[in-house]
Design a protein around this motif. Structure first.
Motif, mmCIF file in Angstrom:
data_model
loop_
_atom_site.group_PDB
_atom_site.id
_atom_site.type_symbol
_atom_site.label_atom_id
_atom_site.label_comp_id
_atom_site.label_asym_id
_atom_site.label_seq_id
_atom_site.Cartn_x
_atom_site.Cartn_y
_atom_site.Cartn_z
ATOM 1 N N GLY A 45 0.825 -1.192 0.000
ATOM 2 C CA GLY A 45 0.000 0.000 0.000
ATOM 3 C C GLY A 45 0.860 1.243 0.000
ATOM 4 N N GLY A 46 0.251 2.382 0.224
ATOM 5 C CA GLY A 46 1.012 3.618 0.247
ATOM 6 C C GLY A 46 1.988 3.679 1.403
ATOM 7 N N ARG A 47 1.539 3.269 2.626
ATOM 8 C CA ARG A 47 2.404 3.336 3.805
ATOM 9 C C ARG A 47 2.369 2.041 4.609
ATOM 10 N NH1 ARG A 47 1.903 8.703 7.159
ATOM 11 N NH2 ARG A 47 4.069 8.123 7.586
ATOM 12 N N VAL A 48 1.979 0.956 3.986
ATOM 13 C CA VAL A 48 1.902 -0.327 4.674
ATOM 14 C C VAL A 48 2.224 -1.450 3.698
ATOM 15 C CG1 VAL A 48 -0.570 -0.620 4.199
ATOM 16 C CG2 VAL A 48 0.466 -1.800 6.161
ATOM 17 N N SER A 49 2.842 -2.508 4.215
ATOM 18 C CA SER A 49 3.083 -3.729 3.450
ATOM 19 C C SER A 49 2.405 -4.889 4.152
ATOM 20 C CB SER A 49 4.584 -4.012 3.323
ATOM 21 O OG SER A 49 5.236 -2.987 2.613
ATOM 22 N N LEU A 50 1.961 -5.874 3.385
ATOM 23 C CA LEU A 50 1.284 -7.047 3.927
ATOM 24 C C LEU A 50 1.937 -8.316 3.409
ATOM 25 C CD1 LEU A 50 -2.494 -6.127 3.389
ATOM 26 C CD2 LEU A 50 -1.158 -5.835 5.477
ATOM 27 N N GLY A 51 1.951 -9.323 4.266
ATOM 28 C CA GLY A 51 2.391 -10.644 3.866
ATOM 29 C C GLY A 51 1.440 -11.684 4.411
ATOM 30 N N MET A 52 1.109 -12.680 3.594
ATOM 31 C CA MET A 52 0.267 -13.784 4.043
ATOM 32 C C MET A 52 1.120 -15.044 4.106
ATOM 33 S SD MET A 52 -3.292 -15.274 2.438
ATOM 34 C CE MET A 52 -2.525 -16.088 1.029
ATOM 35 N N LYS A 53 1.087 -15.702 5.251
ATOM 36 C CA LYS A 53 1.872 -16.915 5.419
ATOM 37 C C LYS A 53 1.134 -18.134 4.860
ATOM 38 C CE LYS A 53 4.538 -15.441 9.478
ATOM 39 N NZ LYS A 53 4.978 -15.811 10.847
ATOM 40 N N ALA A 98 -4.815 -7.163 0.135
ATOM 41 C CA ALA A 98 -4.559 -5.922 -0.592
ATOM 42 C C ALA A 98 -4.415 -4.802 0.420
ATOM 43 C CB ALA A 98 -5.682 -5.619 -1.583
ATOM 44 N N ALA A 99 -3.882 -3.661 -0.029
ATOM 45 C CA ALA A 99 -3.697 -2.517 0.867
ATOM 46 C C ALA A 99 -3.928 -1.226 0.125
ATOM 47 C CB ALA A 99 -2.288 -2.532 1.469
ATOM 48 N N GLY A 100 -4.430 -0.231 0.864
ATOM 49 C CA GLY A 100 -4.557 1.119 0.341
ATOM 50 C C GLY A 100 -3.442 1.980 0.888
ATOM 51 N N SER A 101 -3.741 3.242 1.164
ATOM 52 C CA SER A 101 -2.713 4.102 1.727
ATOM 53 C C SER A 101 -2.418 3.707 3.168
ATOM 54 C CB SER A 101 -3.157 5.563 1.668
ATOM 55 O OG SER A 101 -2.173 6.412 2.239
ATOM 56 N N GLU A 102 -3.467 3.697 4.035
ATOM 57 C CA GLU A 102 -3.301 3.283 5.426
ATOM 58 C C GLU A 102 -4.457 2.392 5.865
ATOM 59 O OE1 GLU A 102 -2.102 6.149 8.383
ATOM 60 O OE2 GLU A 102 -1.155 7.418 6.859
ATOM 61 N N HIS A 103 -4.990 1.593 4.953
ATOM 62 C CA HIS A 103 -5.961 0.566 5.333
ATOM 63 C C HIS A 103 -5.644 -0.701 4.551
ATOM 64 C CE1 HIS A 103 -7.992 1.616 1.569
ATOM 65 N NE2 HIS A 103 -8.801 0.582 1.726
ATOM 66 N N ALA A 104 -6.164 -1.826 4.995
ATOM 67 C CA ALA A 104 -5.844 -3.113 4.385
ATOM 68 C C ALA A 104 -7.102 -3.952 4.244
ATOM 69 C CB ALA A 104 -4.794 -3.843 5.221
ATOM 70 N N LEU A 105 -7.047 -4.913 3.315
ATOM 71 C CA LEU A 105 -8.191 -5.765 3.014
ATOM 72 C C LEU A 105 -7.744 -7.213 2.892
ATOM 73 C CD1 LEU A 105 -8.165 -3.104 0.845
ATOM 74 C CD2 LEU A 105 -10.557 -3.808 0.672
ATOM 75 N N ALA A 106 -8.684 -8.135 3.164
ATOM 76 C CA ALA A 106 -8.418 -9.566 3.014
ATOM 77 C C ALA A 106 -9.688 -10.269 2.584
ATOM 78 C CB ALA A 106 -7.904 -10.162 4.329
ATOM 79 N N ILE A 345 5.567 -10.426 -7.563
ATOM 80 C CA ILE A 345 6.043 -9.101 -7.205
ATOM 81 C C ILE A 345 4.888 -8.268 -6.660
ATOM 82 C CG2 ILE A 345 7.999 -9.032 -8.782
ATOM 83 C CD1 ILE A 345 6.219 -7.593 -10.803
ATOM 84 N N GLY A 346 5.231 -7.232 -5.876
ATOM 85 C CA GLY A 346 4.205 -6.368 -5.300
ATOM 86 C C GLY A 346 4.661 -4.919 -5.275
ATOM 87 N N ALA A 347 3.741 -4.005 -5.600
ATOM 88 C CA ALA A 347 4.000 -2.569 -5.541
ATOM 89 C C ALA A 347 2.656 -1.867 -5.582
ATOM 90 C CB ALA A 347 4.887 -2.109 -6.708
ATOM 91 N N HIS A 348 2.647 -0.574 -5.295
ATOM 92 C CA HIS A 348 1.403 0.206 -5.317
ATOM 93 C C HIS A 348 1.681 1.553 -5.965
ATOM 94 C CE1 HIS A 348 -2.340 2.125 -4.033
ATOM 95 N NE2 HIS A 348 -2.777 0.918 -3.701
#
Length: 512
Positions: A45-53, A98-106, A345-348
């Motif tokens: 996301g803009g200010r967050v990264s996510l990883g799923m194990k 997924a992620a936005g600027s400062e929120h996340a989704l699953a 790969i991942g980027a926003h």
């Protein structure tokens, strides 16, 4: 040395999986989907990264947790930022993130959507918004979510996407839904934000991507690309047979089925790296890059994944997201340092960081912001992000196994011991229908396929095939609960062909 490697790989073929199946009586098998070591998915996301194990749990990290984007129950000025991945609480069985600027989704296995973090635009989808504090001292209404919240009335979802103050979801019927600051026309003709999901006027949607401003790209299943222009749905001319899209800052990108990439104006709002994002240029073929299988984009430019597993990037390098060890920008694609055999790969489009997953499930991070390795701010080369505190350091040389061109994943990665290449092949033998038995008293494995009977003993370099003695270059070896065995001529006995590609350390198994 190459000749020896070819022989060893051929002798490694089939037994790795036979033994993995055989020793279940004494060592419980480790299934990758139940193992919490290693990563399965990533999102930026803009200010967050996510990883799923691999176990379906979700972990978050970034520069700030003030709006609860880590999903650990904390928010506000006192929220802890560990600089390491933090587990999102009360969330499991996740299949997409997924992620936005400062929120996340699953997305969970049951097709439901869960959101947490910043809710200024109503992007959490709970029917509320966050009121900002004003200079007059107006009270703040804090409706940010520090724990995952289920978005009501939204089911059968297969993927999600986050933007600045916006959330999107694609259902299995190809419909696109959105909520938050989308300013979409309402039934009465007015426009405004939606704090609950509303269906957009797109059909047969395959994927979406967003960048700066209100830039929205929609890829339909027929390979065409669409966008919104002042509320109207508009097809982007000059693009066909597209398989992936990426909205960036100044430009957006489309990957064609033949592995070429096309760049066109993002038509966003604002300024990125000193350039106006209100760019309406028509699609043009990107020169100097080919054989691309996936594409993402940062605010600075594109991120490419090539067929050979290498990662490339170009554009403005403000965050070091080109991964070349410096902040030098590049108008032509350059290879990200030290990354081989990458699978995702991942980027926003609103940030300056990048992520990558290797075939072995290791996660790598670089660019602007907190990378997740415990350090602060920028990393100009990829750094390894642990999935557990005691995770072993990743192998420098990664061995790949492909069955009829399809990459196989293992709970225990193939390895080289004393010059011998050992490859576990459980999945292969499951498809071959090989019957395996294990004698715990003698540590003997017997594998039967048709009229062929193979017998091996753990720790012994001598076995038998159809009653005839065979010599192994290395004994059957148990590593982390999986058995890896080099076996001579077994591939041929099962009617398969095996090739060893030393340049890429790849075992190709062909059954057709």
């Amino acid at each position: 040395m190459v000749i020896q490697s070819k022989i060893l790989v051929k002798t490694t073929l089939a037994l790795g999986l036979m033994l993995s199946l055989a020793i279940t009586a004494s060592i419980p098998p480790i299934h990758a989907e139940e193992n919490n070591v290693g990563w399965k998915d990533i999102a930026v996301g803009g200010r967050v990264s996510l990883g799923m194990k691999n176990d379906g749990s979700v972990w978050a990290w970034g520069e700030t947790n003030r709006n609860g984007v880590f999903g650990n129950g904390e928010k506000g000025p006192s929220a802890t930022n560990t600089k390491f991945p933090t587990q999102v609480k009360e969330l499991n069985d996740v299949i997409s993130i997924a992620a936005g600027s400062e929120h996340a989704l699953a997305v969970k296995k049951d097709g439901t959507v869960w959101v947490w973090g910043d809710n200024l635009g109503g992007q959490v989808g709970d029917g509320m918004q966050t009121t900002l504090e004003t200079g007059s001292g107006k009270m703040v209404t804090d409706n940010n979510r520090a724990l995952p919240h289920q978005v009501e009335g939204l089911t059968h979802v297969v993927s999600v996407w986050g933007a600045r103050g916006k959330s999107y979801a694609i259902k299995d019927d190809g419909t696109l839904w959105a909520w938050g600051g989308i300013y979409y026309k309402k039934p009465d003709g007015s426009t405004g934000t939606y704090t609950y999901p509303v269906q957009l006027r797109f059909q047969n949607v395959s994927s979406i991507s967003t960048g700066y401003g209100d830039n929205l790209l929609v890829l339909e299943k027929d390979g065409t690309v669409w966008t919104l222009d002042r509320g109207a749905i508009v097809k982007i001319d000059g693009l066909s047979d597209i398989t992936a899209i990426a909205a960036g800052g100044v430009n957006s990108y489309a990957l064609q089925k033949d592995g070429t990439v096309w760049a066109f104006g993002s038509n966003g709002q604002g300024v990125v790296a000193g350039k106006d994002t209100a760019n309406k240029s028509a699609p043009q073929k990107v020169q100097g890059i080919q054989d691309i299988i996936d594409i993402r984009a940062t605010a600075g430019g594109p991120l490419y994944l090539k067929k050979d597993g290498t990662v490339w990037a170009s554009g403005d390098n403000l965050g070091g997201q080109l991964g070349i060890g410096s902040y030098n920008s590049s108008d032509v694609p350059v290879q990200v340092k030290g990354l081989m055999k990458v699978s995702k790969i991942g980027a926003h489009g609103t940030g300056f960081r990048s992520l990558a997953l290797r075939e072995d499930g290791t996660l790598w991070s670089w660019g602007g912001g907190y990378s997740g390795d415990g350090t602060e701010w920028y990393r100009t080369e990829p750094v390894w992000i642990k999935s557990t505190d005691d995770e072993a350091a990743p192998q420098t040389t990664l061995i790949s196994v492909r069955l009829d061109g399809t990459l196989l994943s293992f709970e225990q990665q193939p390895t080289i011991i004393n010059g011998s290449t050992l490859v576990p092949l459980r999945k292969i033998f499951e498809t071959f229908g090989t019957h395996v038995t294990w004698d715990a008293n003698t540590s003997t494995i017997t594998a039967t396929k048709g009229n062929n009977v193979l017998t091996l003993i753990v720790g012994n370099t001598t076995g038998s095939l159809n009653g005839k003695s065979i010599s192994l270059d290395a004994p059957p070896t148990i590593i982390n609960g999986s058995t890896l065995v080099p076996v001579r001529f077994i591939a041929e006995s099962l009617g398969t062909k095996v090739d060893w590609v030393p340049e890429t350390h790849t075992v190709n198994i062909v059954t057709k």
